[in-house]
Design a protein around this motif. Sequence first.
Motif, PDB file in Angstrom:
ATOM      1  N   GLY A 163      26.724  40.031  49.354  1.00 51.90           N
ATOM      2  CA  GLY A 163      27.703  40.748  48.746  1.00 51.90           C
ATOM      3  C   GLY A 163      28.026  40.071  47.055  1.00 51.90           C
ATOM      4  N   ARG A 164      27.968  38.945  47.194  1.00 54.05           N
ATOM      5  CA  ARG A 164      28.595  38.080  45.804  1.00 54.05           C
ATOM      6  C   ARG A 164      27.268  38.130  45.230  1.00 54.05           C
ATOM      7  N   SER A 165      28.165  37.460  44.002  1.00 54.04           N
ATOM      8  CA  SER A 165      27.247  37.924  42.362  1.00 54.04           C
ATOM      9  C   SER A 165      26.787  36.435  42.450  1.00 54.04           C
ATOM     10  N   ASP A 166      25.690  36.182  41.449  1.00 53.43           N
ATOM     11  CA  ASP A 166      25.848  34.455  41.871  1.00 53.43           C
ATOM     12  C   ASP A 166      26.479  33.984  40.795  1.00 53.43           C
ATOM     13  N   ALA A 167      27.175  35.139  40.103  1.00 54.06           N
ATOM     14  CA  ALA A 167      28.464  34.372  39.374  1.00 54.06           C
ATOM     15  C   ALA A 167      29.814  34.120  39.566  1.00 54.06           C
ATOM     16  N   MET A 168      29.769  34.962  40.675  1.00 54.98           N
ATOM     17  CA  MET A 168      31.302  34.561  41.493  1.00 54.98           C
ATOM     18  C   MET A 168      30.782  33.360  43.110  1.00 54.98           C
ATOM     19  N   LYS A 169      29.082  32.659  42.607  1.00 56.14           N
ATOM     20  CA  LYS A 169      29.815  31.971  43.805  1.00 56.14           C
ATOM     21  C   LYS A 169      29.802  30.832  42.809  1.00 56.14           C
ATOM     22  N   ARG A 170      28.734  30.680  41.323  1.00 62.68           N
ATOM     23  CA  ARG A 170      29.299  29.567  40.478  1.00 62.68           C
ATOM     24  C   ARG A 170      30.743  29.222  40.613  1.00 62.68           C
ATOM     25  N   ASP A 171      31.706  30.483  40.364  1.00 65.77           N
ATOM     26  CA  ASP A 171      32.481  30.237  39.691  1.00 65.77           C
ATOM     27  C   ASP A 171      33.534  29.428  41.284  1.00 65.77           C
ATOM     28  N   LEU A 172      32.742  30.747  42.430  1.00 69.27           N
ATOM     29  CA  LEU A 172      33.299  29.329  43.959  1.00 69.27           C
ATOM     30  C   LEU A 172      33.496  28.030  44.079  1.00 69.27           C
ATOM     31  N   TYR A 173      32.014  27.469  43.692  1.00 71.52           N
ATOM     32  CA  TYR A 173      31.448  26.242  43.325  1.00 71.52           C
ATOM     33  C   TYR A 173      32.265  25.272  42.673  1.00 71.52           C
ATOM     34  N   ALA A 174      32.496  25.687  41.906  1.00 71.09           N
ATOM     35  CA  ALA A 174      33.445  25.041  40.395  1.00 71.09           C
ATOM     36  C   ALA A 174      35.164  25.073  41.331  1.00 71.09           C
ATOM     37  N   VAL A 200      39.650  32.473  48.018  1.00 71.75           N
ATOM     38  CA  VAL A 200      40.837  33.653  47.893  1.00 71.75           C
ATOM     39  C   VAL A 200      40.815  33.692  46.278  1.00 71.75           C
ATOM     40  N   SER A 201      40.515  33.023  45.190  1.00 70.87           N
ATOM     41  CA  SER A 201      40.723  33.240  44.263  1.00 70.87           C
ATOM     42  C   SER A 201      39.846  33.429  43.351  1.00 70.87           C
ATOM     43  N   SER A 202      38.454  32.835  43.875  1.00 73.22           N
ATOM     44  CA  SER A 202      36.922  33.135  43.244  1.00 73.22           C
ATOM     45  C   SER A 202      36.317  34.819  43.517  1.00 73.22           C
ATOM     46  N   ILE A 203      36.003  34.749  45.340  1.00 71.38           N
ATOM     47  CA  ILE A 203      35.996  36.027  46.125  1.00 71.38           C
ATOM     48  C   ILE A 203      36.460  37.013  46.180  1.00 71.38           C
ATOM     49  N   GLY A 204      38.115  36.987  46.120  1.00 69.85           N
ATOM     50  CA  GLY A 204      39.041  37.661  46.663  1.00 69.85           C
ATOM     51  C   GLY A 204      39.519  37.880  48.202  1.00 69.85           C
ATOM     52  N   MET A 205      38.784  36.626  49.203  1.00 67.52           N
ATOM     53  CA  MET A 205      38.986  36.808  50.305  1.00 67.52           C
ATOM     54  C   MET A 205      40.739  37.151  50.491  1.00 67.52           C
ATOM     55  N   PRO A 206      41.390  38.101  51.466  1.00 63.70           N
ATOM     56  CA  PRO A 206      42.658  38.207  52.122  1.00 63.70           C
ATOM     57  C   PRO A 206      43.286  36.608  52.467  1.00 63.70           C
ATOM     58  N   GLN A 207      43.689  36.593  52.013  1.00 69.67           N
ATOM     59  CA  GLN A 207      44.829  35.174  52.411  1.00 69.67           C
ATOM     60  C   GLN A 207      44.585  34.316  53.548  1.00 69.67           C
ATOM     61  N   ASP A 208      44.789  35.750  54.676  1.00 67.65           N
ATOM     62  CA  ASP A 208      45.198  34.858  55.939  1.00 67.65           C
ATOM     63  C   ASP A 208      43.451  35.298  56.867  1.00 67.65           C
ATOM     64  N   GLU A 209      42.818  34.907  55.791  1.00 71.16           N
ATOM     65  CA  GLU A 209      41.305  34.907  56.750  1.00 71.16           C
ATOM     66  C   GLU A 209      41.103  32.998  56.282  1.00 71.16           C
TER      67      GLU A 209
END
Length: 134
Positions: free
Chosen positions: A76-87, A29-38
């Motif tokens: 469609g997610r950038s490498d930066a978004m993925k790095r943020d997600l993993y962290a 939710v916080s890193s890639i903007g996924m909706p809360q209900d997904e």
Amino acid sequence: MPFIRTHVSKSTSQEQRQAIVEGIHQALVSSIGMPQDELFNLVSSYEAEDFFYSRSFNGVTRSDRLVVIDISLRRGRSDAMKRDLYAHIAENLVANAGVAKGDVFIFMHENDYSDWSTGNGKFAMALVQQVAAG
């Protein structure tokens, strides 16, 4: 809509499993903007004798309580978004689920809308096109 498969040691308590799922979800939710209900996370457990892996690959120390997180989501997610997600996943699991940082193993599969049906036997691309047209 990401679909997550989380694999944990059979000895992982139900409370810790819930904290792991919530930690992954909040990071999405916080890193890639996924909706809360997904929230779609299938948790399975493994016996120690059935899972063979390196305890030191790539300089990371791993215990016998490795948490494997397999994420399938639309491309469609950038490498930066993925790095943020993993962290964020690792931080959440350390802080809220008592998982050692070295025991968080994540990999991702990207695909397109045409690779999904999320219910009622509907082709997800058709649903996207309906929303876009309306």
